[in-house]
Write an enzyme that holds these catalytic residues in place. Structure first.
Site, PDB file in Angstrom:
ATOM      1  N   SER A  11       0.843  -1.200   0.000  1.00 41.24           N
ATOM      2  CA  SER A  11       0.000   0.000   0.000  1.00 41.24           C
ATOM      3  C   SER A  11       0.871   1.239   0.000  1.00 41.24           C
ATOM      4  O   SER A  11       1.982   1.235   0.560  1.00 41.24           O
ATOM      5  CB  SER A  11      -0.909   0.027   1.229  1.00 41.24           C
ATOM      6  OG  SER A  11      -1.612   1.257   1.325  1.00 41.24           O
ATOM      7  N   TYR A  40      -1.538  -0.240  10.475  1.00 41.33           N
ATOM      8  CA  TYR A  40      -1.658  -0.486   9.040  1.00 41.33           C
ATOM      9  C   TYR A  40      -0.444   0.056   8.290  1.00 41.33           C
ATOM     10  O   TYR A  40       0.161  -0.657   7.473  1.00 41.33           O
ATOM     11  CB  TYR A  40      -2.936   0.150   8.501  1.00 41.33           C
ATOM     12  CG  TYR A  40      -3.201  -0.165   7.049  1.00 41.33           C
ATOM     13  CD1 TYR A  40      -3.530  -1.459   6.656  1.00 41.33           C
ATOM     14  CD2 TYR A  40      -3.110   0.818   6.071  1.00 41.33           C
ATOM     15  CE1 TYR A  40      -3.762  -1.763   5.321  1.00 41.33           C
ATOM     16  CE2 TYR A  40      -3.344   0.524   4.733  1.00 41.33           C
ATOM     17  CZ  TYR A  40      -3.667  -0.763   4.370  1.00 41.33           C
ATOM     18  OH  TYR A  40      -3.889  -1.055   3.040  1.00 41.33           O
TER      19      TYR A  40
END
Length: 264
Positions: free
Chosen positions: A146, A159
């Protein structure tokens, strides 16, 4: 302008986290191209529904939790026995939620996110590497990272850190696989419209529809790219994020919105 892909017919592809979002879109893409696709998730009802849309034996569903190394070993062996050594293994399974280090109840979320996003990637790839080496297939391992892994985002410590770890892990793996002819591709998506992003209550620049994203992912995979950010606009954002000095990053993120804190 249409994107041209290498023919997937006859290919064998294995995808984790394929019950929704990017994983489901990738599975559909390869199945429509004629590939034999192994799909895994913790929920099998959606996998069997997907398999029913295609000829018997083309979509092979497996229930497995990527946190469980033994389960992933068994799943990998079952796929190899049923279809053969995969040409492409895509470690897509991932979770996200807002986390705050000051909150004791978020410690569990930190552990869960790392177990799925980082260790789950290892558990996905490891069972296939020896088989790829022995087959001489010159296969490909693909990890979905990501853009959030490039800089630490406020309210998303777990995250961002997990995706940063995934990016670094995949780079190490790529260097390890060089002598075996096994390609390693890191895909760092920006904002893709999936159930994971649907909960975000803030503006998401360059938001891309999941089917379009899957097509672009597959194109990058077919070219055996080492690292790619999708959509391309987020690639420029990623470059800028990488060079922003720490003091400026702190100022820009001081009042940034946070991802919702939810129970995983």
């Amino acid at each position: 302008m249409a994107i041209l892909h290498a023919p997937a017919a006859g290919q064998r592809v294995f995808i984790t986290g394929a019950s929704s979002g990017i994983g489901l879109a990738l599975a559909r893409h390869y199945l429509r191209q004629g590939a034999i696709v192994g799909v895994t998730a913790r929920r099998t009802d959606l996998l069997y529904k997907l398999a029913a849309e295609f000829p018997d034996g083309q979509c092979l569903p497996y229930q497995a939790d990527v946190r469980d190394a033994q389960a992933m070993q068994a799943t990998a062996q079952a796929f190899i026995q049923a279809a053969g050594v995969p040409h492409i293994v895509i470690a897509n399974a991932g979770v996200s939620c807002g986390t705050l280090s000051a909150e004791a109840e978020d410690i569990t979320a930190f552990h869960t996110i790392f177990e799925i996003n980082v260790f789950g990637m290892l558990h996905t790839f490891q069972p296939f590497i020896a088989a790829m080496r022995e087959s001489g297939l010159r296969g490909q391992l693909v990890g979905i990272a990501s853009v959030a892994g490039i800089r630490g985002l406020p309210g998303a410590g777990a995250y961002s850190a997990s995706k940063s770890a995934a990016i670094t892990y995949l780079e190490s793996l790529r260097t390890e696989m060089q002598h075996d002819g096994i390609a390693v591709t890191t895909i760092a998506p920006g904002y893709i419209r999936t159930p994971m992003t649907d909960v975000n209550g803030y503006r998401m620049p360059f938001l891309m529809e999941v089917d379009i994203a899957a097509s672009k992912f597959a194109h990058a995979i077919s070219r055996r790219k080492r690292f790619v950010v999708i959509p391309w606009q987020m690639g420029w954002v990623a470059r800028i994020l990488h060079i922003i000095p720490h003091w400026l990053w702190d100022r820009l993120t001081r009042n940034a919105p946070h991802k919702p804190r939810i129970e995983l």
